[in-house]
Scaffold this motif. Structure first.
Motif, PDB file in Angstrom:
ATOM      1  N   VAL A 150      26.889  41.092  50.399  1.00 17.04           N
ATOM      2  CA  VAL A 150      27.557  40.478  49.247  1.00 17.04           C
ATOM      3  C   VAL A 150      29.078  40.555  49.407  1.00 17.04           C
ATOM      4  N   VAL A 151      29.570  41.686  49.875  1.00 18.34           N
ATOM      5  CA  VAL A 151      31.008  41.838  50.101  1.00 18.34           C
ATOM      6  C   VAL A 151      31.485  40.829  51.144  1.00 18.34           C
ATOM      7  N   ARG A 152      30.727  40.687  52.216  1.00 21.61           N
ATOM      8  CA  ARG A 152      31.104  39.747  53.273  1.00 21.61           C
ATOM      9  C   ARG A 152      31.181  38.317  52.743  1.00 21.61           C
ATOM     10  N   GLU A 153      30.242  37.945  51.892  1.00 25.56           N
ATOM     11  CA  GLU A 153      30.204  36.592  51.332  1.00 25.56           C
ATOM     12  C   GLU A 153      31.370  36.323  50.381  1.00 25.56           C
ATOM     13  N   ASN A 154      31.962  37.358  49.822  1.00 24.87           N
ATOM     14  CA  ASN A 154      33.048  37.222  48.842  1.00 24.87           C
ATOM     15  C   ASN A 154      34.288  37.981  49.291  1.00 24.87           C
ATOM     16  N   LEU A 155      34.503  38.031  50.578  1.00 24.93           N
ATOM     17  CA  LEU A 155      35.499  38.921  51.169  1.00 24.93           C
ATOM     18  C   LEU A 155      36.910  38.718  50.632  1.00 24.93           C
ATOM     19  N   LEU A 156      37.405  37.505  50.635  1.00 25.06           N
ATOM     20  CA  LEU A 156      38.794  37.291  50.199  1.00 25.06           C
ATOM     21  C   LEU A 156      38.983  37.602  48.725  1.00 25.06           C
ATOM     22  N   GLN A 157      38.051  37.162  47.894  1.00 31.22           N
ATOM     23  CA  GLN A 157      38.180  37.444  46.461  1.00 31.22           C
ATOM     24  C   GLN A 157      38.156  38.947  46.202  1.00 31.22           C
ATOM     25  N   LEU A 158      37.217  39.645  46.808  1.00 33.37           N
ATOM     26  CA  LEU A 158      37.097  41.086  46.576  1.00 33.37           C
ATOM     27  C   LEU A 158      38.230  41.865  47.234  1.00 33.37           C
ATOM     28  N   GLY A 159      38.622  41.455  48.425  1.00 28.56           N
ATOM     29  CA  GLY A 159      39.676  42.158  49.141  1.00 28.56           C
ATOM     30  C   GLY A 159      41.037  42.071  48.486  1.00 28.56           C
ATOM     31  N   ARG A 160      41.248  41.052  47.667  1.00 27.99           N
ATOM     32  CA  ARG A 160      42.536  40.864  46.986  1.00 27.99           C
ATOM     33  C   ARG A 160      42.563  41.451  45.580  1.00 27.99           C
ATOM     34  N   ASP A 161      41.446  41.963  45.123  1.00 27.34           N
ATOM     35  CA  ASP A 161      41.354  42.503  43.770  1.00 27.34           C
ATOM     36  C   ASP A 161      41.675  44.000  43.764  1.00 27.34           C
ATOM     37  N   ARG A 162      42.384  44.437  42.737  1.00 30.38           N
ATOM     38  CA  ARG A 162      42.817  45.831  42.637  1.00 30.38           C
ATOM     39  C   ARG A 162      41.651  46.808  42.734  1.00 30.38           C
ATOM     40  N   CYS A 163      40.574  46.560  42.012  1.00 30.54           N
ATOM     41  CA  CYS A 163      39.423  47.480  42.017  1.00 30.54           C
ATOM     42  C   CYS A 163      38.464  47.182  43.163  1.00 30.54           C
ATOM     43  N   ALA A 164      38.158  45.928  43.361  1.00 32.59           N
ATOM     44  CA  ALA A 164      37.147  45.555  44.352  1.00 32.59           C
ATOM     45  C   ALA A 164      37.599  45.833  45.782  1.00 32.59           C
ATOM     46  N   SER A 165      38.905  45.848  46.023  1.00 30.72           N
ATOM     47  CA  SER A 165      39.371  46.136  47.381  1.00 30.72           C
ATOM     48  C   SER A 165      38.948  47.541  47.807  1.00 30.72           C
ATOM     49  N   ASN A 166      38.809  48.453  46.844  1.00 31.90           N
ATOM     50  CA  ASN A 166      38.313  49.798  47.152  1.00 31.90           C
ATOM     51  C   ASN A 166      36.874  49.750  47.667  1.00 31.90           C
ATOM     52  N   VAL A 167      36.081  48.839  47.115  1.00 32.97           N
ATOM     53  CA  VAL A 167      34.699  48.678  47.559  1.00 32.97           C
ATOM     54  C   VAL A 167      34.673  48.131  48.984  1.00 32.97           C
ATOM     55  N   VAL A 168      35.527  47.166  49.284  1.00 37.13           N
ATOM     56  CA  VAL A 168      35.573  46.592  50.629  1.00 37.13           C
ATOM     57  C   VAL A 168      35.956  47.682  51.633  1.00 37.13           C
ATOM     58  N   GLU A 169      36.962  48.473  51.294  1.00 41.10           N
ATOM     59  CA  GLU A 169      37.348  49.585  52.169  1.00 41.10           C
ATOM     60  C   GLU A 169      36.169  50.539  52.392  1.00 41.10           C
ATOM     61  N   LYS A 170      35.481  50.889  51.318  1.00 40.73           N
ATOM     62  CA  LYS A 170      34.357  51.820  51.411  1.00 40.73           C
ATOM     63  C   LYS A 170      33.222  51.234  52.242  1.00 40.73           C
ATOM     64  N   CYS A 171      33.027  49.921  52.195  1.00 39.17           N
ATOM     65  CA  CYS A 171      32.008  49.274  53.034  1.00 39.17           C
ATOM     66  C   CYS A 171      32.326  49.475  54.509  1.00 39.17           C
ATOM     67  N   ILE A 172      33.589  49.296  54.865  1.00 36.03           N
ATOM     68  CA  ILE A 172      33.995  49.469  56.263  1.00 36.03           C
ATOM     69  C   ILE A 172      33.752  50.901  56.702  1.00 36.03           C
ATOM     70  N   VAL A 173      34.116  51.848  55.852  1.00 41.77           N
ATOM     71  CA  VAL A 173      33.933  53.265  56.179  1.00 41.77           C
ATOM     72  C   VAL A 173      32.446  53.613  56.267  1.00 41.77           C
ATOM     73  N   ALA A 174      31.663  53.186  55.276  1.00 39.29           N
ATOM     74  CA  ALA A 174      30.234  53.518  55.248  1.00 39.29           C
ATOM     75  C   ALA A 174      29.496  52.961  56.464  1.00 39.29           C
ATOM     76  N   ALA A 175      29.935  51.804  56.947  1.00 44.28           N
ATOM     77  CA  ALA A 175      29.291  51.198  58.113  1.00 44.28           C
ATOM     78  C   ALA A 175      29.802  51.796  59.421  1.00 44.28           C
ATOM     79  N   SER A 176      30.801  52.653  59.343  1.00 43.46           N
ATOM     80  CA  SER A 176      31.408  53.228  60.550  1.00 43.46           C
ATOM     81  C   SER A 176      31.054  54.683  60.765  1.00 43.46           C
ATOM     82  N   VAL A 177      30.970  55.444  59.685  1.00 39.11           N
ATOM     83  CA  VAL A 177      30.691  56.871  59.782  1.00 39.11           C
ATOM     84  C   VAL A 177      29.619  57.229  58.756  1.00 39.11           C
ATOM     85  N   GLY A 178      28.972  58.311  58.980  1.00 38.52           N
ATOM     86  CA  GLY A 178      28.001  58.779  58.001  1.00 38.52           C
ATOM     87  C   GLY A 178      26.572  58.559  58.439  1.00 38.52           C
TER      88      GLY A 178
END
Length: 135
Positions: free
Chosen positions: A29-57
């Motif tokens: 879902v984040v990938r499908e809405n990347l620009l909208q979410l990545g530019r939003d004050r709150c949602a950009s935190n979710v995009v960052e967390k997606c990158i981290v969650a898919a990288s470590v853990g």
């Protein structure tokens, strides 16, 4: 999530969720809405967390394909730099990474992508950003 509180729930699921399928769906879902979410004050935190969650853990190995697709979405196509946007035939489309780097919240998303990206992704990112910089 564009919601101030909803983004906390999504980030909690990415951090503590036990089902990799749920994380895969969030990344899709984040990938499908990347620009909208990545530019939003709150949602950009979710995009960052997606990158981290898919990288470590715990579930990073199961999320490898979603991470690859998310990084491709961030980087865009080489064609984005050369094809024209339908709205303005004289203007080339910007790769998503360039649009995010120009946004105050998107910059944090790109920093996370740089930190957690594979070396070949970082090289592509560098190329996209260097081709888009003003001469």
């Amino acid at each position: 999530s564009l919601d101030t509180y909803g983004n906390h729930v999504i980030r909690h699921l990415l951090d503590n969720g036990r089902q990799p399928e749920h994380k895969q769906r969030i990344l899709a879902v984040v990938r499908e809405n990347l620009l909208q979410l990545g530019r939003d004050r709150c949602a950009s935190n979710v995009v960052e967390k997606c990158i981290v969650a898919a990288s470590v853990g715990e579930h990073a190995p199961q999320l490898a394909e979603e991470k690859r697709l998310l990084m491709r979405a961030l980087l865009g196509n080489a064609a984005d730099e050369h094809h024209c946007d339908g709205a303005d035939p004289g203007r080339a489309r910007q790769p998503p990474c360039v649009a995010l780097m120009e946004d105050p919240f998107g910059r944090y998303v790109m920093l996370s992508a740089i930190k957690h990206g594979r070396p070949d992704d970082r090289l592509l990112l560098w190329r996209r950003l260097s081709h888009s910089s003003p001469a």
